[in-house]
Design a protein around this motif. Structure first.
Motif, PDB file in Angstrom:
ATOM      1  N   ILE A  63       0.828  -1.245  -0.053  1.00  0.00           N
ATOM      2  CA  ILE A  63       0.133  -0.007   0.089  1.00  0.00           C
ATOM      3  C   ILE A  63       0.836   1.222  -0.251  1.00  0.00           C
ATOM      4  CG2 ILE A  63      -1.812   1.226   1.418  1.00  0.00           C
ATOM      5  CD1 ILE A  63      -2.759  -1.292   2.145  1.00  0.00           C
TER       6      ILE A  63
ATOM      7  N   ALA C 138      -9.128  -3.679   0.254  1.00  0.00           N
ATOM      8  CA  ALA C 138      -8.189  -3.216   1.268  1.00  0.00           C
ATOM      9  C   ALA C 138      -6.697  -2.801   0.629  1.00  0.00           C
ATOM     10  CB  ALA C 138      -7.988  -4.441   2.167  1.00  0.00           C
ATOM     11  N   GLY C 142      -7.108   0.838  -0.541  1.00  0.00           N
ATOM     12  CA  GLY C 142      -6.318   1.477   0.576  1.00  0.00           C
ATOM     13  C   GLY C 142      -5.128   2.350  -0.188  1.00  0.00           C
ATOM     14  N   SER C 149     -12.368   1.868   1.923  1.00  0.00           N
ATOM     15  CA  SER C 149     -11.320   0.689   2.171  1.00  0.00           C
ATOM     16  C   SER C 149     -10.553   0.636   3.485  1.00  0.00           C
ATOM     17  CB  SER C 149     -10.378   0.817   0.751  1.00  0.00           C
ATOM     18  OG  SER C 149     -11.074   0.970  -0.436  1.00  0.00           O
ATOM     19  N   TRP C 150     -10.120   1.700   3.937  1.00  0.00           N
ATOM     20  CA  TRP C 150      -9.198   1.582   5.220  1.00  0.00           C
ATOM     21  C   TRP C 150     -10.068   0.894   6.278  1.00  0.00           C
ATOM     22  CZ3 TRP C 150      -4.097   2.295   6.237  1.00  0.00           C
ATOM     23  CH2 TRP C 150      -3.407   2.864   5.085  1.00  0.00           C
ATOM     24  N   MET C 153     -10.426  -2.559   5.952  1.00  0.00           N
ATOM     25  CA  MET C 153      -9.279  -3.337   6.090  1.00  0.00           C
ATOM     26  C   MET C 153      -9.106  -3.352   7.867  1.00  0.00           C
ATOM     27  SD  MET C 153      -5.252  -2.495   4.990  1.00  0.00           S
ATOM     28  CE  MET C 153      -5.663  -0.839   4.688  1.00  0.00           C
TER      29      MET C 153
END
Lengths: 394, 322, 172
Positions: A63, C138, C142, C149-150, C153
């Motif tokens: 990420i 995620a 993310g 999405s966070w 997660m």
């Protein structure tokens, strides 16, 4: 900010090529997951017992890398961050769905992506897990009538961290780097602690490689911030996306195919709008400031506005809409003449003009309720059966 | 002007202007795939034995010529299903037309059977011969004589098998290549391409069964070579189309930016050629335990190639041309 | 341990590589990676072959078939074919390609497969509800800094940690 990237959104290639590229990108994805150790359920499950935090490390590193990369390229103006398709937010389904997915993760040992990798590694439990995922998806479909309300609940549109905080992407990315490194150090601390308690060895992490990667993240985050400094435009809040010009046919097509993809707003006064507007159009609410009205629309669809005739540009009010904005070329009059009047028969009947005519006919029929006139009769292509056809492939 | 009149004089829908072609379904790709597979098996088995100067050692290896007979029969069965006039098949064998690939094919198919039979019988171990002898009963003397012939002429039979196999492989592609009305097929590369693909799928089939170590290693090497050649030929084919006239451009578009692009790249180029190539090379260089997934990918890729070339070829008729 | 097996990559290096693939996906396509959508399409295609009317009339699954295009002709499906091929390449070159069932020492093969199936059903259901799974929500969302999405997660980690004590026998 109009970058060259993302290539597909900028029309560099079509969907079939995109699908071919998908295999290559997936190849990299699968290879990375395997090398990260995600082909094994026991290694994945170890995350939830604190003994091996690989899931956390791999996922957050990924990420961080992607976010910081987008920050750098976005800051430099190479990539148009406004053209990215960012997943929307639906609070309740995502919280509950996330929790249930986490439960399924620890029970099955995989998530859907890693189950594919596990299958490719020869793990039978991986493919069984995938079969479960398929049944789960069908189960969701079967329960849809009960679930639909919940599925749509808590809709908030596209909410991003940078948008919410009102700061540029690269700044949030730098924050994500700091948070991730903190999480990594904490994770390693937990690993060591549990290893000591259990009398086992903590997972071996080569500190030199680790520090190099961390330093790389730091440098990248700094680069992202530096990119902001050299491109002042990037500091400003995301500029409203340029206003597109839609012709009447494009609009009619969108309304027929996917009415949920557009908000159609009639900018003429309430009387004109109330009397004769394009099917599916909203009138401006009376007594409300138009700008405020546009701001309330979630930016998940394209906003299409039209006036009586041509609008040179979308009015400033409509610009307050944060999603994509389009103007109907020629306005109401053009829609009337192009769609709501029967199309003239083609003068030359090539397959192309005929197809074009049929499409216009269909749109006309759809919007007016008129019976589509039959297309001009064409000599049918008869399949000639030939005796010589014996041995089709021989 | 009356649109109908325009249509008749200008339009492509007039059956007298563009040739009307019969559309092939699943049968022809299946036949082309199995034909190529058997061609590959014939070439490889014969080459392996000539190279090693020793017959196949494992029962599975000895059985492969007979398996090939079964496969080519399946393929011809599929082809037969595709025929419009099934009773007219015999007419193929009333004449030989030197300029017709169909005629060549029909006769090659007829030679494949006896060659494979002789190759198989001559390669049997003593134990298998005894078992076969007990099974045939009254035909024992005939079997003995055929067997004696197969043993005496072993090397000529193997050379014949290799030649016939190569002919079969080339013909499966040439059959398409000579059809000028199908833009994608009309290329001289088709014959060699299908032969290379046949050899790699044939090797894949042989790698699926139990062979001795040495044979396995040789086959992996040959398989890799065939895949490499196939990739090169595909590149030649596509380059030829891309740099060709507008008819060829239309054909290239179906594979490079159209209807069949994702299938072609995903199943044939990446999944069926590139990944198996890497897996083979890694297996050879690092001495890894072989996996059945590599030949499986090659077989899937080979079948996808036949299906796509047939489908994409039929998609590209002159009607698509600007 | 299999003598041919090679060590995994350092997790941070593997993660950074994965991130570069994701970044490339964003730069090329404008959207990210996923996987459950493809698995769903396979399920829908299978179900549609068996009971076409039931799928077409379904309020949710019907959307997969309404366009008339082949159900499996989709970006995600080709991406997941790539994931399989990439996983195979990784597993084979790493000496980790081995037929078997990955399980802890205290659970049988049948029990493990049963739990794998049950967990799969939960995930398949949840991924539809949340509009994506760990890959599509995620990871991908993310990286695009999507708030939902966070949240997703963190909910995944919460769900995993909440149930971990219950299925401990399976793994340890």
């Amino acid at each position: 900010m109009n970058g060259l990237f993302p290539l597909y959104q900028k029309g560099a290639f079509e969907y079939p090529v995109a699908m071919a590229l998908a295999t290559l990108l997936g190849l990299g994805f699968g290879f990375a997951l395997e090398r990260g150790g995600f082909g094994s359920a026991r290694r994945l499950a170890a995350q939830f017992y604190g003994t091996d935090m690989r899931v956390l490390k791999v996922m957050f590193s990924a990420i961080v890398t992607a976010t910081v990369g987008l920050g750098i390229f976005g800051g430099l103006g190479v990539v148009d961050l406004g053209a990215l398709q960012i997943p929307g937010t639906w609070w309740w389904p995502q919280i509950v769905g996330g929790f249930v997915l986490g439960a399924g993760f620890i029970v099955s040992g995989y998530c859907p992506g890693t189950a594919v990798v596990a299958t490719a590694s020869g793990n039978l439990d991986g493919i069984v897990s995938l079969v479960g995922v398929m049944f789960g998806a069908l189960l969701f479909g079967a329960l849809w009538p009960v679930l639909e309300g919940f599925y749509q609940s808590g809709e908030a549109g596209v909410v991003t961290l940078n948008g919410m905080l009102g700061v540029p992407w690269a700044v949030v990315a730098a924050g994500v780097v700091a948070m991730a490194v903190g999480a990594f150090l904490f994770g390693e601390w937990v690993e060591r602690l549990l290893a000591k308690k259990g009398g086992t060895e903590a997972p071996d992490v080569d500190p030199r490689t680790r520090n190099r990667v961390f330093a790389g993240f730091g440098v990248a985050a700094a680069l992202g911030l530096a990119a902001l400094a050299v491109t002042p435009a990037a500091i400003a809040p995301p500029a409203p996306s340029p206003v597109a010009q839609w012709d009447a046919e494009t609009l009619a097509d969108a309304l027929v195919r996917d009415p949920g993809s557009v908000y159609l707003v009639d900018l003429r006064d309430a009387a004109a709008c109330g009397k004769d507007r394009i099917a599916g159009a909203l009138c401006l609410p009376e007594g409300e400031e138009p700008g405020a009205f546009f701001a309330t629309l979630p930016p998940t669809r394209t906003l299409v506005v039209y006036g009586a005739s041509d609008l040179a540009d979308a009015p400033a009010d409509a610009r307050r809409f944060t999603g994509k904005v389009a103007v109907l070329t020629g306005g109401h009059a053009a829609f009337h003449s192009d769609i709501l009047t029967p199309p003239p028969a083609p003068t030359e009947a090539t397959p192309r003009t005929l197809a074009d005519f049929e499409r216009k006919q269909a749109l006309y029929a759809w919007f007016t309720g008129a019976e589509a006139a039959p297309p001009p009769v064409m000599p049918t292509r008869k399949a000639v059966t030939r005796k010589t056809k014996k041995g089709g492939g021989c | 002007m009356n649109p109908q009149l325009v249509e008749i004089t200008h339009g492509r829908t007039n059956p007298g202007i563009d040739p009307v072609l019969h559309a092939w379904g699943w049968e022809v790709p299946v036949y082309l795939f199995l034909g190529g597979l058997v061609a590959g098996v014939m070439v490889l088995l014969a080459a392996l034995e000539l190279k090693r100067r020793a017959k196949a050692t494992t029962p599975a290896g000895q059985a492969m010529p007979f398996v090939a007979i079964g496969l080519i029969s399946l393929g011809m069965g599929a082809l037969f299903l595709d025929l419009a006039h099934k009773v007219h098949v015999y007419r193929f064998y009333l004449s030989f037309e030197a300029t017709s690939p169909m005629s060549w094919g029909a006769w090659i198919l007829m030679i494949v059977y006896p060659v494979l039979l002789l190759q198989g019988l001559g390669g049997l171990s003593d134990g298998a011969r005894g078992w076969l002898r007990a099974k045939v009963g009254g035909l024992g003397t005939l079997l003995d004589r055929v067997q004696a012939f197969a043993d005496a002429k072993r090397r000529p039979i193997l050379w014949t098998s290799m030649a016939v196999g190569a002919g079969l492989g080339v013909y499966t592609g040439l059959l398409l290549g000579t059809l000028s009305a199908r833009l994608l097929w009309n290329s001289a590369v088709m014959g060699p391409l299908f032969l290379a693909s046949g050899v790699s799928t044939g090797a894949a089939l042989l790698l699926c069964v139990k062979l001795d170590h040495e044979a396995h290693h040789t086959l992996v090497r040959w398989d890799t070579l065939a895949i490499g050649v196939e990739l090169a030929l595909l590149a030649v084919l596509l380059l030829g189309l891309v740099t060709g006239g507008s008819a060829q451009q239309v054909a290239a578009d179906t594979l490079l930016g159209g209807r069949y692009t994702p299938y072609f790249w995903s199943l044939v180029v990446v999944g069926g050629l590139a990944v198996p190539l890497v897996l083979n090379v890694v297996e050879m260089r690092r001495g890894l335990r072989p996996t059945l997934l590599t030949p499986a990918l090659v077989l899937i890729g080979g079948f996808a190639l036949r299906t796509l070339v047939v489908a994409a070829g039929q998609y590209t008729s002159f009607g698509l041309m600007p | 341990m299999n003598p041919q097996e090679r060590p995994l990559w350092n997790p941070y290096v593997a993660g950074a590589f994965l991130g570069l693939v994701l970044l490339a996906t964003y730069l090329l396509m404008g959207f990210g990676l996923g996987s459950s959508a493809a698995v769903t399409r396979v399920a829908v295609a299978g179900a549609h072959a068996v009971a076409p009317a039931a799928i077409e009339n379904n309020g949710y699954l019907g959307a997969y078939v309404s366009s008339g295009a082949p159900i499996l002709e989709d970006w995600m499906v080709f991406e997941v074919i790539g994931v399989f091929l990439g996983g195979l390449l990784g597993a084979y070159t790493g000496g980790r390609l081995k037929k078997g069932v990955d399980r802890g020492p205290r659970i049988g093969v049948g029990g493990r497969l049963g739990l794998a199936l049950a967990g799969g059903v939960l995930m398949g259901f949840a991924a539809r509800l949340a509009r994506g799974c760990t890959s599509g929500q995620a990871l991908t969302g993310g990286a695009a800094l999507a708030v939902g999405s966070w949240v997703f997660m963190f909910a995944v980690f919460a769900g995993g940690y909440a149930l971990a004590p219950l299925v401990r026998r399976q793994w340890r």
